[in-house]
Write an enzyme that holds these catalytic residues in place. Structure first.
Site, PDB file in Angstrom:
ATOM      1  N   HIS A 138      -7.205  -3.215   9.549  1.00  0.00           N
ATOM      2  CA  HIS A 138      -8.290  -4.092   9.120  1.00  0.00           C
ATOM      3  C   HIS A 138      -9.140  -4.428  10.343  1.00  0.00           C
ATOM      4  O   HIS A 138      -9.599  -5.561  10.485  1.00  0.00           O
ATOM      5  CB  HIS A 138      -7.732  -5.366   8.497  1.00  0.00           C
ATOM      6  CG  HIS A 138      -7.111  -5.163   7.150  1.00  0.00           C
ATOM      7  ND1 HIS A 138      -6.739  -6.211   6.328  1.00  0.00           N
ATOM      8  CD2 HIS A 138      -6.804  -4.039   6.455  1.00  0.00           C
ATOM      9  CE1 HIS A 138      -6.223  -5.748   5.206  1.00  0.00           C
ATOM     10  NE2 HIS A 138      -6.239  -4.420   5.266  1.00  0.00           N
ATOM     11  N   HIS A 195      -3.063   2.200   8.645  1.00  0.00           N
ATOM     12  CA  HIS A 195      -4.123   1.502   7.905  1.00  0.00           C
ATOM     13  C   HIS A 195      -4.429   0.206   8.640  1.00  0.00           C
ATOM     14  O   HIS A 195      -3.540  -0.632   8.827  1.00  0.00           O
ATOM     15  CB  HIS A 195      -3.677   1.220   6.472  1.00  0.00           C
ATOM     16  CG  HIS A 195      -4.544   0.248   5.744  1.00  0.00           C
ATOM     17  ND1 HIS A 195      -5.927   0.263   5.806  1.00  0.00           N
ATOM     18  CD2 HIS A 195      -4.232  -0.787   4.918  1.00  0.00           C
ATOM     19  CE1 HIS A 195      -6.425  -0.705   5.063  1.00  0.00           C
ATOM     20  NE2 HIS A 195      -5.413  -1.362   4.521  1.00  0.00           N
ATOM     21  N   GLU A 247       0.819  -1.213   0.000  1.00  0.00           N
ATOM     22  CA  GLU A 247       0.000   0.000   0.000  1.00  0.00           C
ATOM     23  C   GLU A 247       0.858   1.271   0.000  1.00  0.00           C
ATOM     24  O   GLU A 247       0.358   2.356   0.294  1.00  0.00           O
ATOM     25  CB  GLU A 247      -0.931   0.012   1.217  1.00  0.00           C
ATOM     26  CG  GLU A 247      -1.995  -1.071   1.207  1.00  0.00           C
ATOM     27  CD  GLU A 247      -3.022  -0.905   0.093  1.00  0.00           C
ATOM     28  OE1 GLU A 247      -2.934   0.087  -0.659  1.00  0.00           O
ATOM     29  OE2 GLU A 247      -3.912  -1.768   0.000  1.00  0.00           O
ATOM     30  N   HIS A 273     -12.375  -3.022   3.018  1.00  0.00           N
ATOM     31  CA  HIS A 273     -10.918  -3.041   3.153  1.00  0.00           C
ATOM     32  C   HIS A 273     -10.403  -2.442   4.454  1.00  0.00           C
ATOM     33  O   HIS A 273      -9.209  -2.358   4.655  1.00  0.00           O
ATOM     34  CB  HIS A 273     -10.338  -2.294   1.938  1.00  0.00           C
ATOM     35  CG  HIS A 273      -8.855  -2.429   1.777  1.00  0.00           C
ATOM     36  ND1 HIS A 273      -8.176  -1.870   0.714  1.00  0.00           N
ATOM     37  CD2 HIS A 273      -7.912  -3.023   2.535  1.00  0.00           C
ATOM     38  CE1 HIS A 273      -6.889  -2.128   0.820  1.00  0.00           C
ATOM     39  NE2 HIS A 273      -6.694  -2.831   1.925  1.00  0.00           N
TER      40      HIS A 273
END
Length: 212
Positions: free
Chosen positions: A96, A94, A75, A156
């Site tokens: 999840h 980021h 990413e 996502h």
């Protein structure tokens, strides 16, 4: 090279693991050095449990590997695009995390339901684009705008930014907390967001560094 920044990225990565905001090799963390513009970022495909300081990749603002034995996160385009667009951002997380991902799958904006969320909410949903793609990076930049701190990535997870990596982590924690509270409230059929006029007051206080 950038050992302190790499240590920060490693520490936050382990905190994500411990808080169950990321599992295995999911999610990614980065921090930018304001002086050089270089970025320390988690490597691709290496479990958090196995990471050492030297495993954290150092990249340029264009995503080129400067130091490190592993390929930087898949990413990387998303991280570097945000840093190029937002000079105020020096940390990105980021995740999840479970409940934030549920809302991203529902394609449902996360309202401001808790006091900490007033500093960055409501949290919009970025339309699905392929992970690691330039299209996803561009959409994230567009949805964050010039002041946004948290977005959901459809199907996502979530992406949070901050002036420091610590701020980005805090935003990720409160985004997940808000998602969990919202989900449980919806199950009880009683979700009541904080009124906009109070959100505006609390957001202004947060921006000025004052606690309510």
């Amino acid at each position: 090279m950038l050992e302190d920044l790499r240590r920060q990225v490693l520490d936050v990565s382990l905190q994500l693991r411990d808080a169950q905001l990321a599992r295995g090799t999911s999610g990614n963390v980065s921090a930018r050095d304001p002086e050089s513009g270089m970025i320390a970022i988690t490597p691709s495909g290496v479990p958090y449990d196995c990471l050492h300081i030297s495993d954290i990749a150092v990249i340029s603002s264009d995503g080129e590997l400067v130091d490190g034995r592993y390929r930087p996160s898949s990413e990387t385009p998303m991280h570097t695009a945000v840093y190029r667009a937002r000079q105020d951002v020096n940390g990105i997380v980021h995740t999840h995390s479970l409940y934030a991902t549920v809302f991203s799958v529902l394609n449902k904006e996360l309202p401001v339901v808790t006091v900490p969320m007033a500093a960055f909410g409501p949290v919009r949903v970025v339309p699905f684009r392929l992970p690691g793609s330039r299209e996803l990076a561009d959409e994230v930049v567009r949805y964050l705008g010039s002041t946004g701190k948290s977005v959901l990535l459809q199907n996502h997870g979530a992406l949070c930014v901050g002036r420091t990596l610590g701020e980005a982590l805090e935003c990720a924690v409160y985004t997940e907390e808000g998602a969990q509270v919202s989900y449980l409230a919806l199950l009880a059929q009683g979700l009541t967001p904080i009124p906009d006029k109070y959100v505006a007051v609390m957001k202004k206080a947060a921006e000025s560094g004052k606690a309510l």
